[in-house]
Each structure stands twice: as structure tokens, then as C-alpha cells.
Motif scaffolding. Structure first.
Motif, PDB file in Angstrom:
ATOM      1  N   ARG A   1      89.570 -29.332  12.573  1.00 48.90           N
ATOM      2  CA  ARG A   1      89.603 -30.797  12.425  1.00 48.90           C
ATOM      3  C   ARG A   1      90.370 -31.218  11.185  1.00 48.90           C
ATOM      4  NH1 ARG A   1      84.181 -30.401  14.176  1.00 48.90           N
ATOM      5  NH2 ARG A   1      83.502 -30.396  12.004  1.00 48.90           N
ATOM      6  N   SER A   2      90.449 -30.320  10.186  1.00 51.39           N
ATOM      7  CA  SER A   2      91.106 -30.680   8.931  1.00 51.39           C
ATOM      8  C   SER A   2      92.630 -30.605   9.021  1.00 51.39           C
ATOM      9  CB  SER A   2      90.608 -29.779   7.801  1.00 51.39           C
ATOM     10  OG  SER A   2      91.134 -28.469   7.937  1.00 51.39           O
ATOM     11  N   TYR A   3      93.173 -30.086  10.101  1.00 56.09           N
ATOM     12  CA  TYR A   3      94.627 -30.013  10.253  1.00 56.09           C
ATOM     13  C   TYR A   3      95.206 -31.426  10.237  1.00 56.09           C
ATOM     14  CZ  TYR A   3      95.045 -25.031  11.360  1.00 56.09           C
ATOM     15  OH  TYR A   3      95.063 -23.664  11.301  1.00 56.09           O
ATOM     16  N   SER A   4      96.394 -31.550   9.684  1.00 54.95           N
ATOM     17  CA  SER A   4      97.010 -32.875   9.560  1.00 54.95           C
ATOM     18  C   SER A   4      97.379 -33.460  10.926  1.00 54.95           C
ATOM     19  CB  SER A   4      98.249 -32.817   8.666  1.00 54.95           C
ATOM     20  OG  SER A   4      99.193 -31.908   9.194  1.00 54.95           O
TER      21      SER A   4
ATOM     22  N   ARG B   1      85.435 -24.941  13.509  1.00 57.48           N
ATOM     23  CA  ARG B   1      85.706 -26.282  14.049  1.00 57.48           C
ATOM     24  C   ARG B   1      86.080 -27.251  12.930  1.00 57.48           C
ATOM     25  NH1 ARG B   1      84.130 -27.268  19.330  1.00 57.48           N
ATOM     26  NH2 ARG B   1      83.182 -25.464  20.335  1.00 57.48           N
ATOM     27  N   ALA B   2      85.414 -27.149  11.790  1.00 54.64           N
ATOM     28  CA  ALA B   2      85.743 -28.018  10.659  1.00 54.64           C
ATOM     29  C   ALA B   2      87.160 -27.749  10.166  1.00 54.64           C
ATOM     30  CB  ALA B   2      84.736 -27.812   9.535  1.00 54.64           C
ATOM     31  N   LYS B   3      87.547 -26.487  10.118  1.00 54.34           N
ATOM     32  CA  LYS B   3      88.906 -26.147   9.697  1.00 54.34           C
ATOM     33  C   LYS B   3      89.931 -26.717  10.679  1.00 54.34           C
ATOM     34  CE  LYS B   3      88.209 -21.976   6.993  1.00 54.34           C
ATOM     35  NZ  LYS B   3      88.570 -20.553   6.860  1.00 54.34           N
TER      36      LYS B   3
ATOM     37  N   TRP C   1      94.492 -24.867  20.846  1.00 51.45           N
ATOM     38  CA  TRP C   1      93.187 -24.926  20.182  1.00 51.45           C
ATOM     39  C   TRP C   1      92.421 -23.625  20.408  1.00 51.45           C
ATOM     40  CZ3 TRP C   1      87.987 -24.593  21.001  1.00 51.45           C
ATOM     41  CH2 TRP C   1      87.153 -25.142  20.032  1.00 51.45           C
TER      42      TRP C   1
ATOM     43  N   GLN D   1      80.802 -23.667  13.489  1.00 49.41           N
ATOM     44  CA  GLN D   1      80.923 -24.940  12.778  1.00 49.41           C
ATOM     45  C   GLN D   1      82.007 -24.875  11.707  1.00 49.41           C
ATOM     46  OE1 GLN D   1      79.492 -27.714  13.757  1.00 49.41           O
ATOM     47  NE2 GLN D   1      78.586 -26.527  15.417  1.00 49.41           N
ATOM     48  N   THR D   2      82.097 -23.756  11.009  1.00 53.59           N
ATOM     49  CA  THR D   2      83.122 -23.575   9.978  1.00 53.59           C
ATOM     50  C   THR D   2      84.518 -23.640  10.586  1.00 53.59           C
ATOM     51  OG1 THR D   2      81.644 -22.193   8.665  1.00 53.59           O
ATOM     52  CG2 THR D   2      83.995 -21.998   8.202  1.00 53.59           C
TER      53      THR D   2
END
Length: 92
Positions: free
Chosen positions: A61-64, A57-59, A74, A54-55
Motif C-alpha cells: 500500500r505504501s508504493y507511490s 500488505r502495508a508495504k 500484486w 499485514q506487514t
């Protein structure tokens, strides 16, 4: 990766059988207790892996810019970040 209770139980029995056959290990006490401890350790490891997943995947998703899940890029980034997070947790 999530495992069903049946798969965890099956793995626990396999591990217990290997431990019992090992000449370097002598099990004392009841097998039920040993099986419960093996299951607890497996569950803890799976929970840790899920948290790391989860950590990471969140990182990602945070990419610009959007990185499509399942793409080669990916997969490479996910693996690299996952290993990096594992190393962070392993440090004392």
C-alpha cells in the motif's frame, strides 16, 4: 490464512495419529497435553503468518503508484515480499 478451531483440532488429531504410528517416536504422558501443544504450535504459526501478511500488505500500500490487489503484479510482489520477510525472521 485463518483456520477455525474445529480445523485446528482436526489437524492436531491427524498430527497426533501420525506421531503415534511413527516407529521413531515414542510418546510419553497424556495425549491431551500433546494435543494442546500441537494446537499451540499451529496457532503460533498462524499468528506469525498473519503478522507477515499485514506487514507485506502495508508495504504494498505504501508504493507511490497503486498496485491493484489480485492483479498478477500484486500477486508476484506479495509472494516475493512475503518470502523475503520470512527469510528476515529466520536469520539468527
Amino acid at each position: 490464512m485463518l483456520l477455525s478451531e474445529d480445523k485446528v483440532a482436526h489437524l492436531s488429531h491427524i498430527i497426533l495419529n501420525v506421531l503415534k504410528q511413527s516407529p521413531a517416536i515414542r510418546l510419553t504422558g497424556e495425549e491431551g497435553r500433546v494435543l494442546r501443544e500441537i494446537k499451540r504450535v499451529i496457532a503460533a504459526e498462524l499468528a506469525q503468518e498473519e503478522k507477515l501478511d499485514q506487514t507485506v500488505r502495508a508495504k504494498l500500500r505504501s508504493y507511490s503508484r497503486l498496485i491493484v490487489e489480485g492483479s498478477a503484479e500484486w500477486e508476484v510482489l506479495y509472494r516475493k515480499m512475503f518470502e523475503e520477510e520470512l527469510r528476515k525472521q529466520a536469520k539468527p
